[in-house]
Scaffold this motif. Sequence first.
Motif, short mmCIF file in Angstrom:
data_model
loop_
_atom_site.label_atom_id
_atom_site.label_comp_id
_atom_site.label_asym_id
_atom_site.label_seq_id
_atom_site.Cartn_x
_atom_site.Cartn_y
_atom_site.Cartn_z
N LYS A 136 -9.58 -3.28 0.99
CA LYS A 136 -9.74 -4.33 -0.03
C LYS A 136 -8.38 -4.74 -0.57
O LYS A 136 -8.22 -4.97 -1.77
CB LYS A 136 -10.64 -3.82 -1.15
N LYS A 175 -7.32 3.60 -10.14
CA LYS A 175 -7.94 4.67 -10.92
C LYS A 175 -9.45 4.49 -10.98
O LYS A 175 -10.20 5.45 -10.85
CB LYS A 175 -7.38 4.66 -12.36
N GLU A 176 -9.87 3.26 -11.17
CA GLU A 176 -11.31 3.02 -11.24
C GLU A 176 -11.97 3.32 -9.90
O GLU A 176 -13.06 3.90 -9.83
CB GLU A 176 -11.59 1.58 -11.66
N THR A 177 -11.28 2.93 -8.83
CA THR A 177 -11.82 3.23 -7.50
C THR A 177 -11.91 4.74 -7.30
O THR A 177 -12.90 5.25 -6.77
CB THR A 177 -10.92 2.60 -6.42
N LEU A 230 0.83 -1.20 0.00
CA LEU A 230 0.00 0.00 0.00
C LEU A 230 0.87 1.26 0.00
O LEU A 230 0.62 2.20 -0.76
CB LEU A 230 -0.92 -0.01 1.22
N HIS A 283 -5.99 12.61 -11.65
CA HIS A 283 -7.08 11.86 -12.29
C HIS A 283 -8.43 12.30 -11.71
O HIS A 283 -9.40 12.52 -12.44
CB HIS A 283 -6.87 10.37 -12.07
N TRP A 293 -6.93 -0.48 -11.17
CA TRP A 293 -7.90 -0.70 -10.08
C TRP A 293 -8.02 0.57 -9.24
O TRP A 293 -9.12 1.01 -8.90
CB TRP A 293 -7.44 -1.88 -9.24
N PHE A 303 -7.46 5.28 -1.54
CA PHE A 303 -6.47 4.47 -0.82
C PHE A 303 -7.05 3.89 0.47
O PHE A 303 -6.64 2.82 0.90
CB PHE A 303 -5.21 5.29 -0.55
N HIS A 304 -8.00 4.61 1.07
CA HIS A 304 -8.68 4.06 2.23
C HIS A 304 -9.42 2.78 1.83
O HIS A 304 -9.35 1.74 2.50
CB HIS A 304 -9.65 5.13 2.79
N ILE A 305 -10.11 2.84 0.69
CA ILE A 305 -10.82 1.65 0.18
C ILE A 305 -9.81 0.56 -0.19
O ILE A 305 -10.01 -0.62 0.10
CB ILE A 305 -11.69 2.04 -1.04
N TYR A 344 1.10 4.02 -2.84
CA TYR A 344 0.72 5.38 -2.45
C TYR A 344 1.80 6.38 -2.88
O TYR A 344 1.52 7.39 -3.52
CB TYR A 344 0.52 5.43 -0.94
N PHE A 375 0.02 8.36 -5.76
CA PHE A 375 -1.00 9.21 -5.14
C PHE A 375 -1.23 10.49 -5.93
O PHE A 375 -2.38 10.87 -6.23
CB PHE A 375 -0.60 9.55 -3.69
N CYS A 409 -7.01 -0.01 1.15
CA CYS A 409 -6.53 -0.62 2.38
C CYS A 409 -7.50 -1.71 2.86
O CYS A 409 -7.08 -2.78 3.28
CB CYS A 409 -6.36 0.46 3.45
N ARG A 461 -12.29 6.99 -9.61
CA ARG A 461 -13.41 7.48 -10.42
C ARG A 461 -14.74 7.26 -9.70
O ARG A 461 -15.61 8.12 -9.70
CB ARG A 461 -13.45 6.77 -11.77
N ASN A 462 -14.86 6.12 -9.07
CA ASN A 462 -16.13 5.83 -8.38
C ASN A 462 -16.28 6.66 -7.12
O ASN A 462 -17.39 7.05 -6.77
CB ASN A 462 -16.24 4.34 -8.09
#
Lengths: 276, 166
Positions: free
Chosen positions: B48, B63-65, B9, B23, B61, B42-44, B13, B17, B46, B67-68
């Motif tokens: 997952k 980047k997609e996170t 992580l 992005h 992954w 990055f919290h997510i 990061y 980051f 961590c 975006r969401n």
Amino acid sequence: MVRGDSPCHTEYPQLLRLETQKLEELLTSLDGTEEEGFAEALEAALLQRKAESLSDIDQSWDILQKEFLTEEGVGQRLFDGEDHSHASRLRPRWRRTVRRALLAAAAVLAVFAGIIAADAAGLELFSRLGHWTQSTFSFSAPTEPVASIDAALQETLQQLRMDGLSGAAFLLDGYQLRDISQVHSDTYARICFFYSDSQGNSYNFRAAVHSEPAQPATLYEKDGAGVEIYETNGKRYYLFSNLGRNVAAWSDGACELSLSGDLDWNTIKGLLDQLG
Amino acid sequence: MRPEDAQLLEELYRAHFHALVVHAYRYLDDWNEATLAAQEAFHIACEKIDVLRASANPIGWLKETTRNVCRNLWKTRQRQLQLLVSLDDLPENEQPARALEAEADYADTFTSVLSPEEYRLLKRIVLDGDTYLELAQELGISMWACRKRVQRATEKLRKRYDRSKE
């Protein structure tokens, strides 16, 4: 850190000559239909420019540890929603009203294969042919330079009854016009109307014109699935999908137009039928 | 978290980051919110970490996170904003009693539903565009506590709005 082989160095070096503010404007004016390589190059160029002014990485890491990764935050999310979803593509430029941006002349050049053999019988002579590959779609470039991009865009909007900026011609029940964005440079103009409903569904209508011959105004991204040609009222529309959003693209000569978003094909075709 | 996960992580990061902040800026047009969105990604990550580790493309992954997170941030803000606007649009006789003055503004309208502090928090987040982190640091509370307070205030407004529509 941006490497020397990043796309802003290799494919779009002209981006590195733009001011930071212009890069920001360009990046946030993307509406998701541009080639992803161009977006990545823009991000890389902006990252290089902002490297020193972005937050210190040690401090940021510290904040992550102390504020986010705490016992209180376990299982929490700052904003409601799914962590991952492939259902729809994000549309940048959610929140801004009209903004002018310098257009990257960079707007993308690609080699297109799969030119369709068009039968123009019964169709408007001014329509330009669509070309597509597995992942992109564009129109053949205009053969004549456009005398006035403003006049061409205005004429198209008038024909569609969209010149009053109310967006009424493409407004569906349950939706509202949320935003209008405009991009303008000496050689390119684009206007985009953004609509959304209370459920977060959205779509947009966009018109773009490029004054230079042999230069398409837009390069659309698309999924690997094919392109459907839909003809109505003597016009030809190209229908394809991109990351879960349906896109209808057409040309009226100088202008390239598109309707795209969280709409099913019947709804899109209904709107196109009404255009007359 | 296992030491090897913590190491992964931190490596990701430190290497990506800032790229994720840029992005996120593409979608949010705001550097503070973009920074917050990248942190949340990055919290997510961590939580997952096994999914991230198993991903063939961890950067994709992330980047997609991101975006969401941006999408969720925007939708949350829109819902809060619509709630404020909806309440403000209520007919006069359905608005909270203290909002009858002609010069009534948002504050007048909502302080009968919210405590002054709740109103101030909501206004700062929804109308002024401050981030939970900025506000939490200013108030000397944790970011998650700040988020909960805003959530509670939003819920109060929603209940008030629902009652007025019955």
